[in-house]
Write a protein that holds these residues in place. Sequence first.
Motif, PDB file in Angstrom:
ATOM      1  N   ALA A  67      50.321 -19.715 -74.305  1.00 17.20           N
ATOM      2  CA  ALA A  67      50.904 -20.655 -75.258  1.00 17.20           C
ATOM      3  C   ALA A  67      50.139 -20.559 -76.567  1.00 17.20           C
ATOM      4  CB  ALA A  67      50.855 -22.079 -74.717  1.00 17.20           C
ATOM      5  N   VAL A  68      50.798 -20.984 -77.633  1.00 22.44           N
ATOM      6  CA  VAL A  68      50.176 -20.963 -78.960  1.00 22.44           C
ATOM      7  C   VAL A  68      50.535 -22.232 -79.718  1.00 22.44           C
ATOM      8  CG1 VAL A  68      52.137 -19.645 -79.903  1.00 22.44           C
ATOM      9  CG2 VAL A  68      49.953 -19.638 -81.123  1.00 22.44           C
ATOM     10  N   GLN A  69      49.606 -22.719 -80.511  1.00 19.05           N
ATOM     11  CA  GLN A  69      49.854 -23.855 -81.395  1.00 19.05           C
ATOM     12  C   GLN A  69      49.094 -23.608 -82.694  1.00 19.05           C
ATOM     13  OE1 GLN A  69      51.671 -26.766 -81.076  1.00 19.05           O
ATOM     14  NE2 GLN A  69      52.487 -26.134 -79.076  1.00 19.05           N
ATOM     15  N   ARG A  70      49.554 -24.244 -83.761  1.00 21.34           N
ATOM     16  CA  ARG A  70      48.845 -24.140 -85.036  1.00 21.34           C
ATOM     17  C   ARG A  70      48.603 -25.537 -85.592  1.00 21.34           C
ATOM     18  NH1 ARG A  70      49.592 -18.515 -85.976  1.00 21.34           N
ATOM     19  NH2 ARG A  70      51.439 -17.877 -84.813  1.00 21.34           N
ATOM     20  N   ALA A  71      47.589 -25.657 -86.433  1.00 18.11           N
ATOM     21  CA  ALA A  71      47.315 -26.930 -87.095  1.00 18.11           C
ATOM     22  C   ALA A  71      46.682 -26.637 -88.435  1.00 18.11           C
ATOM     23  CB  ALA A  71      46.371 -27.780 -86.239  1.00 18.11           C
ATOM     24  N   VAL A  72      46.743 -27.603 -89.318  1.00 15.46           N
ATOM     25  CA  VAL A  72      46.102 -27.435 -90.625  1.00 15.46           C
ATOM     26  C   VAL A  72      44.885 -28.345 -90.686  1.00 15.46           C
ATOM     27  CG1 VAL A  72      46.357 -27.767 -93.113  1.00 15.46           C
ATOM     28  CG2 VAL A  72      48.219 -26.734 -91.774  1.00 15.46           C
ATOM     29  N   ILE A  73      43.753 -27.749 -91.038  1.00 14.63           N
ATOM     30  CA  ILE A  73      42.520 -28.517 -91.210  1.00 14.63           C
ATOM     31  C   ILE A  73      42.084 -28.299 -92.645  1.00 14.63           C
ATOM     32  CG2 ILE A  73      40.146 -28.844 -90.445  1.00 14.63           C
ATOM     33  CD1 ILE A  73      40.885 -27.607 -87.770  1.00 14.63           C
ATOM     34  N   GLY A  74      42.138 -29.350 -93.438  1.00 11.71           N
ATOM     35  CA  GLY A  74      41.822 -29.201 -94.864  1.00 11.71           C
ATOM     36  C   GLY A  74      42.770 -28.184 -95.469  1.00 11.71           C
ATOM     37  N   ASP A  75      42.220 -27.106 -96.069  1.00  7.76           N
ATOM     38  CA  ASP A  75      43.081 -26.079 -96.675  1.00  7.76           C
ATOM     39  C   ASP A  75      43.220 -24.859 -95.771  1.00  7.76           C
ATOM     40  OD1 ASP A  75      40.509 -25.241 -96.804  1.00  7.76           O
ATOM     41  OD2 ASP A  75      40.567 -24.624 -98.911  1.00  7.76           O
ATOM     42  N   ARG A  76      42.806 -24.994 -94.516  1.00  5.63           N
ATOM     43  CA  ARG A  76      42.873 -23.840 -93.622  1.00  5.63           C
ATOM     44  C   ARG A  76      43.896 -24.059 -92.513  1.00  5.63           C
ATOM     45  NH1 ARG A  76      38.017 -20.867 -94.967  1.00  5.63           N
ATOM     46  NH2 ARG A  76      37.532 -21.811 -96.987  1.00  5.63           N
ATOM     47  N   ALA A  77      44.659 -23.014 -92.237  1.00  5.69           N
ATOM     48  CA  ALA A  77      45.562 -23.040 -91.066  1.00  5.69           C
ATOM     49  C   ALA A  77      44.805 -22.465 -89.882  1.00  5.69           C
ATOM     50  CB  ALA A  77      46.812 -22.219 -91.343  1.00  5.69           C
ATOM     51  N   VAL A  78      44.709 -23.226 -88.807  1.00  6.22           N
ATOM     52  CA  VAL A  78      44.003 -22.722 -87.625  1.00  6.22           C
ATOM     53  C   VAL A  78      45.010 -22.452 -86.517  1.00  6.22           C
ATOM     54  CG1 VAL A  78      41.943 -24.034 -88.245  1.00  6.22           C
ATOM     55  CG2 VAL A  78      43.541 -24.963 -86.553  1.00  6.22           C
ATOM     56  N   THR A  79      44.613 -21.584 -85.624  1.00  5.06           N
ATOM     57  CA  THR A  79      45.481 -21.169 -84.524  1.00  5.06           C
ATOM     58  C   THR A  79      44.770 -21.438 -83.209  1.00  5.06           C
ATOM     59  OG1 THR A  79      46.331 -19.410 -85.927  1.00  5.06           O
ATOM     60  CG2 THR A  79      46.774 -19.227 -83.563  1.00  5.06           C
ATOM     61  N   LEU A  80      45.521 -21.907 -82.209  1.00  6.08           N
ATOM     62  CA  LEU A  80      44.989 -22.059 -80.856  1.00  6.08           C
ATOM     63  C   LEU A  80      45.867 -21.237 -79.925  1.00  6.08           C
ATOM     64  CD1 LEU A  80      45.190 -25.121 -82.301  1.00  6.08           C
ATOM     65  CD2 LEU A  80      43.945 -25.753 -80.219  1.00  6.08           C
ATOM     66  N   VAL A  81      45.268 -20.390 -79.115  1.00  2.00           N
ATOM     67  CA  VAL A  81      46.040 -19.726 -78.071  1.00  2.00           C
ATOM     68  C   VAL A  81      45.408 -20.061 -76.726  1.00  2.00           C
ATOM     69  CG1 VAL A  81      46.631 -17.791 -79.599  1.00  2.00           C
ATOM     70  CG2 VAL A  81      44.770 -17.542 -77.950  1.00  2.00           C
ATOM     71  N   GLY A  82      46.221 -20.021 -75.687  1.00  2.00           N
ATOM     72  CA  GLY A  82      45.715 -20.294 -74.349  1.00  2.00           C
ATOM     73  C   GLY A  82      46.387 -19.391 -73.344  1.00  2.00           C
ATOM     74  N   PRO A  99      33.526 -27.740 -90.153  1.00  4.69           N
ATOM     75  CA  PRO A  99      33.577 -28.010 -88.706  1.00  4.69           C
ATOM     76  C   PRO A  99      34.010 -29.443 -88.397  1.00  4.69           C
ATOM     77  CG  PRO A  99      31.587 -26.799 -89.261  1.00  4.69           C
ATOM     78  CD  PRO A  99      32.242 -27.160 -90.565  1.00  4.69           C
ATOM     79  N   LEU A 100      34.905 -29.558 -87.425  1.00  2.35           N
ATOM     80  CA  LEU A 100      35.364 -30.877 -86.982  1.00  2.35           C
ATOM     81  C   LEU A 100      34.301 -31.483 -86.083  1.00  2.35           C
ATOM     82  CD1 LEU A 100      39.081 -30.096 -85.991  1.00  2.35           C
ATOM     83  CD2 LEU A 100      38.230 -31.086 -88.135  1.00  2.35           C
ATOM     84  N   ALA A 101      33.941 -32.736 -86.354  1.00  2.00           N
ATOM     85  CA  ALA A 101      32.931 -33.392 -85.516  1.00  2.00           C
ATOM     86  C   ALA A 101      33.398 -34.749 -85.027  1.00  2.00           C
ATOM     87  CB  ALA A 101      31.618 -33.539 -86.279  1.00  2.00           C
ATOM     88  N   SER A 102      34.462 -35.288 -85.634  1.00  2.00           N
ATOM     89  CA  SER A 102      34.981 -36.588 -85.184  1.00  2.00           C
ATOM     90  C   SER A 102      36.385 -36.768 -85.734  1.00  2.00           C
ATOM     91  CB  SER A 102      34.076 -37.724 -85.652  1.00  2.00           C
ATOM     92  OG  SER A 102      34.424 -38.094 -86.971  1.00  2.00           O
ATOM     93  N   PHE A 103      37.039 -37.834 -85.274  1.00  2.00           N
ATOM     94  CA  PHE A 103      38.394 -38.095 -85.763  1.00  2.00           C
ATOM     95  C   PHE A 103      38.414 -38.532 -87.221  1.00  2.00           C
ATOM     96  CE2 PHE A 103      39.760 -38.230 -81.268  1.00  2.00           C
ATOM     97  CZ  PHE A 103      40.869 -37.403 -81.385  1.00  2.00           C
ATOM     98  N   ASP A 104      37.241 -38.794 -87.813  1.00  2.00           N
ATOM     99  CA  ASP A 104      37.184 -39.137 -89.233  1.00  2.00           C
ATOM    100  C   ASP A 104      37.384 -37.912 -90.114  1.00  2.00           C
ATOM    101  OD1 ASP A 104      36.689 -41.729 -88.507  1.00  2.00           O
ATOM    102  OD2 ASP A 104      34.509 -41.491 -88.558  1.00  2.00           O
ATOM    103  N   ASP A 105      37.196 -36.718 -89.543  1.00  2.00           N
ATOM    104  CA  ASP A 105      37.308 -35.500 -90.339  1.00  2.00           C
ATOM    105  C   ASP A 105      38.776 -35.162 -90.586  1.00  2.00           C
ATOM    106  OD1 ASP A 105      34.543 -35.166 -90.412  1.00  2.00           O
ATOM    107  OD2 ASP A 105      34.539 -34.143 -88.469  1.00  2.00           O
ATOM    108  N   PRO A 106      39.111 -34.757 -91.816  1.00  2.00           N
ATOM    109  CA  PRO A 106      40.495 -34.377 -92.119  1.00  2.00           C
ATOM    110  C   PRO A 106      40.935 -33.242 -91.195  1.00  2.00           C
ATOM    111  CG  PRO A 106      39.150 -34.419 -94.112  1.00  2.00           C
ATOM    112  CD  PRO A 106      38.210 -34.609 -92.964  1.00  2.00           C
ATOM    113  N   GLY A 107      42.129 -33.367 -90.663  1.00  2.00           N
ATOM    114  CA  GLY A 107      42.660 -32.316 -89.804  1.00  2.00           C
ATOM    115  C   GLY A 107      42.353 -32.508 -88.330  1.00  2.00           C
ATOM    116  N   ALA A 108      41.454 -33.441 -88.006  1.00  2.00           N
ATOM    117  CA  ALA A 108      41.082 -33.623 -86.596  1.00  2.00           C
ATOM    118  C   ALA A 108      42.283 -34.079 -85.766  1.00  2.00           C
ATOM    119  CB  ALA A 108      39.935 -34.620 -86.464  1.00  2.00           C
ATOM    120  N   ASP A 109      43.064 -34.984 -86.330  1.00  2.00           N
ATOM    121  CA  ASP A 109      44.254 -35.462 -85.611  1.00  2.00           C
ATOM    122  C   ASP A 109      45.232 -34.326 -85.344  1.00  2.00           C
ATOM    123  OD1 ASP A 109      43.457 -38.100 -85.424  1.00  2.00           O
ATOM    124  OD2 ASP A 109      44.353 -38.647 -87.348  1.00  2.00           O
TER     125      ASP A 109
END
Lengths: 407, 407
Positions: free
Chosen positions: A163-178, A247-257
């Motif tokens: 499976a694959v998902q994408r998310a945006v964190i700040g100005d970066r698009a990140v990818t998750l694969v599993g 780096p994401l460290a908590s739900f306060d960080d943009p993009g964590a949600d």
Amino acid sequence: MTERSPLAVPFPLLPPIAGARPAVARARYKEWDRCDLTFVALDEGTSVAGVLTNSKCASPEVEWCRKALTLGSARALVVNAGNSNAFTGNRGRAAVEALAARAAAHLGCQPSDVFVASTGVIGVPLPIDKAEAGLDGAFGAAECGWLDAAEAIGTTDTFPKGAVQRAVIGDRAVTLVGIIKGSGMIAPDMATMLGFIFTDAAVEPGFLQQLLNHANRRSFSCITVDGDTSTSDTVLAFATGKVGNAPLASFDDPGADAFAAALDALCLDLAHQVVRDGEGASKFIEVQVTRAITDGSAHRIAMSIANSPLVKTAIAGEDANWGRVVMAVGKAGEPAERDKLSIRFGNTIVASNGCAVEGYDEAPVAQHLKGQEIEIGVDLGLGAGRATVWTCDLTHGYISINADYRS
Amino acid sequence: MTERSPLAVPFPLLPPIAGARPAVARARYKEWDRCDLTFVALDEGTSVAGVLTNSKCASPEVEWCRKALTLGSARALVVNAGNSNAFTGNRGRAAVEALAARAAAHLGCQPSDVFVASTGVIGVPLPIDKAEAGLDGAFGAAECGWLDAAEAIGTTDTFPKGAVQRAVIGDRAVTLVGIIKGSGMIAPDMATMLGFIFTDAAVEPGFLQQLLNHANRRSFSCITVDGDTSTSDTVLAFATGKVGNAPLASFDDPGADAFAAALDALCLDLAHQVVRDGEGASKFIEVQVTRAITDGSAHRIAMSIANSPLVKTAIAGEDANWGRVVMAVGKAGEPAERDKLSIRFGNTIVASNGCAVEGYDEAPVAQHLKGQEIEIGVDLGLGAGRATVWTCDLTHGYISINADYRS
């Protein structure tokens, strides 16, 4: 070879993840001509989180990972298919240590940066000569795609799962694969099967663990094929950080949600694919329990239904036998009041207020049960607790796979 | 019609019990030509005890009996086969009340002296016209033998089940007979299936209840076919007192020990026969767990093994797959230490100290598994807790019975 599950879904197009390089090799753990050792090299700076089986008879691999997870960093993953190495005493422990040491030597890292998972028959020590030769082969091999890795980690699986998902964190698009494997002995207890998630996002290990725990509770912990919890259940998530986000460290960080939502969706997708490859499965069943006294109570009632052989054989037989759902609610050991209960197949309420609905028409229910995607709803009428779990039906195929051969 | 279980045992010669007169009739609850209503008239002075399902969705019959048991006396038993009347709301409750009232009118007793039990499909109200006509027929019919009654209470059972024991109380020889039905939906939770015990001994109801509770804990509560607890499980014991012994009221009374031992043996015999008629069963399996931390813990581990689909299919396949026993111990949620565990099939220890035994020879195990009577032993090496439970294997027959027909 078992036929491909009728519930199989196509393997999606999975992009490479920067900082993670999978390779596969033939360790020949069984008499087969296929890759059965998977090696994923991870760049420095990769953080890791994991959920592992609660079995009291966990494999040495699970114990190894549990210890290594406390450090939060990873440089490699080694997966063996065809031999779980569980219940093999000191020899099994030594095999895991040797394999981790050899991978560490290849990469110039600490053995504790190497994560190991094995799946297959219980009780036979992992043959260390085959494992080391396989590891060396994979280390020297070209990088492969995730499909090759998904195939190499499988055992009785009838289709590769990813499976694959994408998310945006700040100005970066990140990818998750599993990628994931699993078909029988599926009743994860907080963790499940072998599942591996890779992302190029930067996530602090503690926060990654928090997110994985959350995703796990709504995905891997909500599926069952046969109620039999494995000794080797392992889900690991690796975050290489190569995309260069803060780096994401908590739900306060943009993009964590957004990242959390992507991880939740990824885990759910992977978990569903395991159910779709449940041994002998011909129907994918969603069990929704609402208005229980708590979410935990709803979950236990849903699992009682999802694990009931009589419910699962009724669905296999396309039989609107809702009385078996009543039975499974009644035996769950959780608060329930017969006369407040209502039961639904698909969109049709079949019973409520302690008896069948007035003028119950079985036709739409029979139609629903002819399909491959079945929905059972139970409303307890007691509180606000709710849970959804997924399972498959119980068919002759399950018996054939597990009784008609000698292991 | 399903074939007779290969594990069936002959119906024993059961003597009449003075003060208890069984009769059977055709209520025609289903499209079949067989007796399906059983009526047992009991003389005045009969005491009664019972154990009933803990299901949260218990049938109105179970609720009726629970209430009637508080009075301790009985004049009649009515058993309906083919319709469990469970989950049928007010109509189901009304049917039980009407049936009890009609039997009471026949006998000139209180409705609360009439015990009612029903077995069969869930969710369809018991048709009161058929029930009353059947009851009237049975009331007018000649007394029958226990074999006729054992056949009339059966549903998917493939053979009639009964047992007899004798004991001496003071200068009187007393007799206990029991009949039972059950084949699927068997995982009694303190009680089980429909089982009825009759004795000519005089026993105070409170003491009879104490003895039945004890017998139940080591018999009906120690068997499982499919882990699915019924909504209608009922075991009732009736003591007519016709033999004229000084009524037993406590273990201080002469003969109480002998009577208790006879009741224990009777219940165990009946419980084993239910397992031998487990749906699709081809092997009778005894699971012995020793050296757990407590008896309760041992029982839960034994049940985890006895309910594991992977263990049960391995036995069906005559496969010495002891790793699945390890798995079932590990998932039980009870204290266990992998490296202290030992596992036995028949008389052969296959694994101990966390791995397979040195030079393990599968030949005697394979020989044992070819038989019809299988023994699995697990020694946890932790304490003094022990338990023995019984189950059957999981075969294509179970799937055929439960999935290949529409109910």
